[in-house]
Design an enzyme around this catalytic site. Structure first.
Site, PDB file in Angstrom:
ATOM      1  N   SER A 151       0.851  -1.184   0.000  1.00 43.66           N
ATOM      2  CA  SER A 151       0.000   0.000   0.000  1.00 43.66           C
ATOM      3  C   SER A 151       0.887   1.234   0.000  1.00 43.66           C
ATOM      4  O   SER A 151       1.869   1.299   0.751  1.00 43.66           O
ATOM      5  CB  SER A 151      -0.908   0.004   1.238  1.00 43.66           C
ATOM      6  OG  SER A 151      -1.727   1.159   1.256  1.00 43.66           O
ATOM      7  N   HIS A 200      -2.684   7.287  -4.421  1.00 44.07           N
ATOM      8  CA  HIS A 200      -2.741   6.111  -3.549  1.00 44.07           C
ATOM      9  C   HIS A 200      -2.870   4.874  -4.424  1.00 44.07           C
ATOM     10  O   HIS A 200      -3.533   4.907  -5.473  1.00 44.07           O
ATOM     11  CB  HIS A 200      -3.958   6.224  -2.614  1.00 44.07           C
ATOM     12  CG  HIS A 200      -4.426   4.907  -2.077  1.00 44.07           C
ATOM     13  ND1 HIS A 200      -5.489   4.219  -2.630  1.00 44.07           N
ATOM     14  CD2 HIS A 200      -3.986   4.146  -1.052  1.00 44.07           C
ATOM     15  CE1 HIS A 200      -5.677   3.099  -1.961  1.00 44.07           C
ATOM     16  NE2 HIS A 200      -4.789   3.029  -1.002  1.00 44.07           N
ATOM     17  N   ASN A 208      -2.933   0.357  -3.844  1.00 47.14           N
ATOM     18  CA  ASN A 208      -2.623  -0.845  -3.084  1.00 47.14           C
ATOM     19  C   ASN A 208      -3.053  -2.087  -3.836  1.00 47.14           C
ATOM     20  O   ASN A 208      -3.956  -2.055  -4.678  1.00 47.14           O
ATOM     21  CB  ASN A 208      -3.175  -0.800  -1.650  1.00 47.14           C
ATOM     22  CG  ASN A 208      -4.655  -1.085  -1.553  1.00 47.14           C
ATOM     23  OD1 ASN A 208      -5.182  -1.982  -2.216  1.00 47.14           O
ATOM     24  ND2 ASN A 208      -5.339  -0.339  -0.710  1.00 47.14           N
ATOM     25  N   HIS A 212     -20.388  12.068   4.459  1.00 50.16           N
ATOM     26  CA  HIS A 212     -20.829  13.172   5.304  1.00 50.16           C
ATOM     27  C   HIS A 212     -20.688  14.527   4.608  1.00 50.16           C
ATOM     28  O   HIS A 212     -21.281  15.510   5.053  1.00 50.16           O
ATOM     29  CB  HIS A 212     -20.059  13.173   6.627  1.00 50.16           C
ATOM     30  CG  HIS A 212     -18.573  13.318   6.475  1.00 50.16           C
ATOM     31  ND1 HIS A 212     -17.790  12.345   5.913  1.00 50.16           N
ATOM     32  CD2 HIS A 212     -17.741  14.324   6.813  1.00 50.16           C
ATOM     33  CE1 HIS A 212     -16.525  12.739   5.917  1.00 50.16           C
ATOM     34  NE2 HIS A 212     -16.470  13.936   6.460  1.00 50.16           N
ATOM     35  N   GLY A 248      -4.633  -5.100  15.284  1.00 53.50           N
ATOM     36  CA  GLY A 248      -3.428  -4.906  16.079  1.00 53.50           C
ATOM     37  C   GLY A 248      -2.199  -4.636  15.246  1.00 53.50           C
ATOM     38  O   GLY A 248      -1.085  -4.979  15.641  1.00 53.50           O
ATOM     39  N   GLY A 249      -2.399  -4.009  14.095  1.00 54.24           N
ATOM     40  CA  GLY A 249      -1.279  -3.682  13.229  1.00 54.24           C
ATOM     41  C   GLY A 249      -0.417  -2.562  13.800  1.00 54.24           C
ATOM     42  O   GLY A 249      -0.721  -1.980  14.841  1.00 54.24           O
ATOM     43  N   ARG A 250       0.646  -2.258  13.079  1.00 53.18           N
ATOM     44  CA  ARG A 250       1.594  -1.256  13.546  1.00 53.18           C
ATOM     45  C   ARG A 250       1.067   0.137  13.217  1.00 53.18           C
ATOM     46  O   ARG A 250       0.950   0.516  12.051  1.00 53.18           O
ATOM     47  CB  ARG A 250       2.947  -1.482  12.872  1.00 53.18           C
ATOM     48  CG  ARG A 250       4.056  -0.592  13.389  1.00 53.18           C
ATOM     49  CD  ARG A 250       5.383  -1.090  12.824  1.00 53.18           C
ATOM     50  NE  ARG A 250       6.495  -0.316  13.336  1.00 53.18           N
ATOM     51  CZ  ARG A 250       7.002   0.751  12.691  1.00 53.18           C
ATOM     52  NH1 ARG A 250       6.495   1.145  11.553  1.00 53.18           N
ATOM     53  NH2 ARG A 250       8.034   1.396  13.215  1.00 53.18           N
TER      54      ARG A 250
END
Length: 308
Positions: free
Chosen positions: A90, A104, A106, A173, A256-258
């Site tokens: 990514s 961007h 990925n 939004h 729980g990624g970095r």
């Protein structure tokens, strides 16, 4: 299922893109290898305060877990509770010059397993462009490269994935798109593993061809405080989308990624204003009226399928 060819491609893609962007910027990317306590790890490549890139990052990750996080099973609740393995590259590029768009990209592979059942796998990915000042030439080129990446696999993919991008990168939004789109796909398993892997490879391999010609055209355009101010304001929309809607960000945080690697996509300088509107008739207003809306860029400009 042998995932080594996928991992090899992803690591080579990361290295290729970093090498090319280092040539453009003139500064090296930091290399930060990390391990995830729950299983797996990755390599973050990052540049900050470069000559061309105010911030740019290219992440590789290969992580595993015992139970799918909510963001991964929300679209497919029948997979909840399975063990999983995910790998991908990514990237986000935030150029300093406001006339060069943020981009961007990925590409990713995911497999969910349960004892006694066949693994469920899919590919996903895409690329999109977020300009601050619009140029039709840049928009048509980017979309032409997206189509070129997909056409060898079937003519139906590009319109379908373009629509998917327009729908996904939309700030509900504010009822406005994040940028001018590109292509986006997820849960791709149709046609078999090799077909889906080759399509995903093609998307990754076409990123530099889609972005670098725009960099070459706009990278030396002069700019001042007005352009930088508007760039910072529009970057606020990028932050809003990534923190509120982006499934990749949510998956990374929930699994729980970095955190440093997950949030490397954030632009370094951002502004928000209350109920601000661009001056009518200005180039800033033209971004809203002419670019920040779904358009058939290739149809409108009669771009041939092999156009560059």
């Amino acid at each position: 299922m042998n995932t080594q060819p996928v991992k090899k491609f992803l690591l080579e893609l990361q290295e290729l893109i970093v090498e090319r962007m280092e040539q453009i910027d003139g500064s090296p990317f930091r290399r930060d290898a990390w391990e995830r306590p729950g299983g797996g790890g990755g390599i973050t490549r990052l540049i900050e305060e470069g000559d061309f890139l105010e911030r740019g990052g290219v992440n590789f990750s290969h992580v595993t877990g015992d139970r799918l996080p909510p963001s991964a099973s929300a679209q497919r609740p029948e997979l909840a509770g399975r063990s999983w393995e995910a790998m991908g590259v990514s990237l986000v590029m935030h150029p300093r010059n406001p006339y060069v768009p943020t981009t961007h990209m990925n590409v990713r592979y995911f497999v969910a397993t349960r004892p006694g059942e066949a693994p469920v796998w899919w590919f996903g990915g895409g690329m999109d462009l977020t300009p601050y000042y619009g140029f039709e030439e840049d928009a048509t080129h980017f979309h032409a490269m997206c189509r070129r990446a997909l056409d060898p696999f079937g003519a139906a993919y590009h319109p379908r994935f373009k629509q998917g991008c327009d729908e996904y990168f939309h700030l509900k939004h504010r009822n406005e798109p994040r940028g001018i789109g590109g292509i986006f796909f997820d849960d791709l398993a149709e046609g078999g593993f090799e077909h889906c892997f080759n399509l995903t490879e093609s998307v990754g391999d076409h990123f530099l061809a889609a972005y670098l010609p725009i960099v070459e055209r706009r990278g030396d355009l002069p700019y001042g405080e007005r352009e930088r101010d508007f760039q910072a304001y529009r970057r606020g929309r990028y932050v809003e989308f990534n923190l509120v809607f982006d499934r990749g960000t949510l998956f990374g945080l929930q699994s729980g990624g970095r955190t440093e690697s997950i949030l490397m996509s954030m632009p370094p300088i951002v502004k928000w204003r209350y109920d601000w509107h661009p001056e009518p008739g200005s180039e800033e207003a033209r971004l809203y009226s002419d670019f920040l809306r779904p358009r058939d860029w290739l149809g409108e400009f009669n771009t041939a399928p092999d156009a560059a």
